[in-house]
Design a protein around this motif. Structure first.
Motif, mmCIF file in Angstrom:
data_model
loop_
_atom_site.group_PDB
_atom_site.id
_atom_site.type_symbol
_atom_site.label_atom_id
_atom_site.label_comp_id
_atom_site.label_asym_id
_atom_site.label_seq_id
_atom_site.Cartn_x
_atom_site.Cartn_y
_atom_site.Cartn_z
ATOM 1 N N VAL A 63 0.741 -1.183 0.226
ATOM 2 C CA VAL A 63 0.011 0.016 -0.070
ATOM 3 C C VAL A 63 1.214 1.266 -0.362
ATOM 4 O O VAL A 63 0.259 2.309 -0.979
ATOM 5 N N ILE A 64 2.055 1.575 0.915
ATOM 6 C CA ILE A 64 2.777 2.741 1.004
ATOM 7 C C ILE A 64 3.375 2.753 -0.306
ATOM 8 O O ILE A 64 4.003 3.898 -0.706
ATOM 9 N N ILE A 65 4.207 1.248 -0.682
ATOM 10 C CA ILE A 65 5.284 1.485 -2.226
ATOM 11 C C ILE A 65 4.049 2.197 -3.497
ATOM 12 O O ILE A 65 4.713 3.027 -3.861
ATOM 13 N N GLY A 66 2.707 1.940 -3.228
ATOM 14 C CA GLY A 66 1.760 2.394 -4.727
ATOM 15 C C GLY A 66 1.311 4.031 -4.351
ATOM 16 O O GLY A 66 0.204 4.296 -5.149
ATOM 17 N N GLY A 67 1.751 4.742 -3.023
ATOM 18 C CA GLY A 67 1.854 6.104 -2.456
ATOM 19 C C GLY A 67 0.187 6.319 -1.581
ATOM 20 O O GLY A 67 -0.153 7.315 -1.324
ATOM 21 N N GLY A 68 -0.113 4.972 -0.494
ATOM 22 C CA GLY A 68 -0.924 5.309 0.128
ATOM 23 C C GLY A 68 -0.428 4.879 1.790
ATOM 24 O O GLY A 68 0.088 4.217 1.536
ATOM 25 N N PHE A 69 -1.895 5.111 2.231
ATOM 26 C CA PHE A 69 -1.459 4.475 3.422
ATOM 27 C C PHE A 69 -3.321 4.182 3.931
ATOM 28 O O PHE A 69 -4.265 4.131 3.276
ATOM 29 N N ASP A 70 -3.188 2.991 4.929
ATOM 30 C CA ASP A 70 -3.890 1.825 5.056
ATOM 31 C C ASP A 70 -3.591 1.938 6.568
ATOM 32 O O ASP A 70 -3.707 0.390 7.035
ATOM 33 N N GLY A 188 4.118 -5.936 -8.833
ATOM 34 C CA GLY A 188 4.696 -4.878 -8.165
ATOM 35 C C GLY A 188 5.811 -4.029 -8.735
ATOM 36 O O GLY A 188 5.732 -3.353 -8.181
ATOM 37 N N ARG A 189 5.853 -4.246 -10.150
ATOM 38 C CA ARG A 189 6.582 -3.398 -10.702
ATOM 39 C C ARG A 189 5.662 -1.829 -11.286
ATOM 40 O O ARG A 189 6.307 -0.864 -10.569
ATOM 41 N N TYR A 190 4.715 -2.252 -11.388
ATOM 42 C CA TYR A 190 3.651 -1.003 -11.502
ATOM 43 C C TYR A 190 3.422 -0.457 -10.526
ATOM 44 O O TYR A 190 3.440 0.559 -10.385
ATOM 45 N N SER A 191 3.455 -0.920 -9.118
ATOM 46 C CA SER A 191 2.806 -0.671 -7.883
ATOM 47 C C SER A 191 3.978 0.536 -7.625
ATOM 48 O O SER A 191 3.715 1.794 -7.104
ATOM 49 N N CYS A 192 5.311 0.419 -7.824
ATOM 50 C CA CYS A 192 6.984 1.224 -7.436
ATOM 51 C C CYS A 192 6.376 2.464 -7.863
ATOM 52 O O CYS A 192 6.148 3.812 -7.928
ATOM 53 N N ALA A 193 6.156 2.288 -10.343
ATOM 54 C CA ALA A 193 6.056 3.157 -11.086
ATOM 55 C C ALA A 193 5.148 3.857 -10.439
ATOM 56 O O ALA A 193 5.525 5.636 -10.301
#
Length: 316
Positions: A63-70, A188-193
């Motif tokens: 979640v955090i890698i994708g730019g979010g928080f939960d 995984g790669r798209y989440s980082c991007a």
């Protein structure tokens, strides 16, 4: 006269391996302070205590890698733990476990939808769902503890495979799976991007909203799995279960080097972060330091980890 190149190399080395260095230094310091710390029994105890938060932290990392928080995952742990116990009055524990994993995924979809489609800031969206889920927990349990006595179900939280507790094996297996997904798959790669630069990812043809939702789904499923382990470990669930767990999960990810601004992280380092937090608590308990001091120290560790990350990014 200072050498800028050498300084840059040192900063880069510390930035890359800071969590491992801190982990090793802490082990050495604690082992001198408490001789029993490095005993096999205590090491196993540290890993087992880390299993529930560690599994939840895997989802928090995505979640955090994708730019979010939960921040709803602690309440979701309570709901899924209560459901996996309650459903065993009507079905075998294994299909009950599958049902609660689907429940975790469903709430992940809801959080991701609110964030990506409705454009509610993640921390506000999950604050709302956290409150809703906790209310559902009270309605489901009636405000009373739930108990289960299934030996098969108890194996998940209390069983052993040889000398190793099953929760540790489950934690390590999920860490390996999470790291593989993060490094070797398109998800995984798209989440980082997306976490690194959402608009650039969108312009590159990435279905940004879909993958943001999927990071929250990963967080929901891992929270549900933590709920299963929690219920199996204690063989009971109260409506207050999981309170504060979301903060420890996020702290584990951040201490493990997951960037709070998104785009960077590692599930393996998150595991080390979870172990680091547990080791601090374990060592303080062995030494006899007051619980309130432990909270203060844990907060300082989190601030130091985030501060170092921000400082390193600014220097880079």
């Amino acid at each position: 006269m200072s050498n800028p190149g050498a300084s840059s190399k040192i900063t880069g080395f510390l930035g890359k391996y800071k969590i491992l260095i801190a982990f090793l230094v802490l082990i050495i310091v604690i082992s001198f302070m408490t001789p029993n710390f490095l005993s096999w029994r205590n090491i196993i105890n540290v890993f087992r205590q880390s299993s529930i938060i560690g599994i939840m932290a895997i989802g928090a990392t995505f979640v955090i890698i994708g730019g979010g928080f939960d921040i709803s995952v602690g309440s979701l742990l309570a709901l899924t733990a209560a459901m996996v116990v309650g459903l065993q009055s009507y079905m075998h524990w294994f299909p009950a476990m599958l049902v609660v994993l689907l429940v975790g995924a469903a709430f992940g979809v809801a959080n991701g939808f609110l964030t990506s489609k409705i454009h509610i800031p993640p921390i506000i969206a999950t604050l709302g769902t956290m409150t809703i889920i906790r209310g559902i927990v009270y309605m489901y349990t009636g405000g009373y503890p739930l108990y289960v006595d299934s030996e098969g179900f108890a194996f998940i939280g209390n069983g052993y495979v040889g000398p190793v507790p099953f929760p540790i094996i489950l934690l390590l297996a999920l860490v390996a799976l999470g790291q593989f997904i993060l490094v070797r798959t398109k998800f995984g790669r798209y989440s980082c991007a997306i976490g690194g630069n959402k608009e650039a990812a969108r312009l590159s043809g990435v279905k940004v909203d879909f993958y943001i939702i999927m990071t929250f789904v990963m967080g929901g499923v891992m929270a549900a799995m933590s709920g299963v382990v929690y219920a199996s470990r204690l063989l009971s669930v109260t409506p207050l279960a999981g309170q504060g767990y979301e903060l420890d999960a996020i702290a584990s990810a951040v201490i493990g080097g997951t960037s709070v601004s998104g785009g960077e992280g590692s599930v393996l380092r998150t595991l080390i972060g979870a172990l680091l937090l547990t080791m601090i608590t374990n060592a303080f308990n062995l030494i006899g330091i007051d619980l309130y001091v432990q909270y203060v120290f844990k907060g300082l560790v989190i601030l130091a980890a985030v501060g170092f990350d921000s400082f390193y990014k600014a220097r880079s």
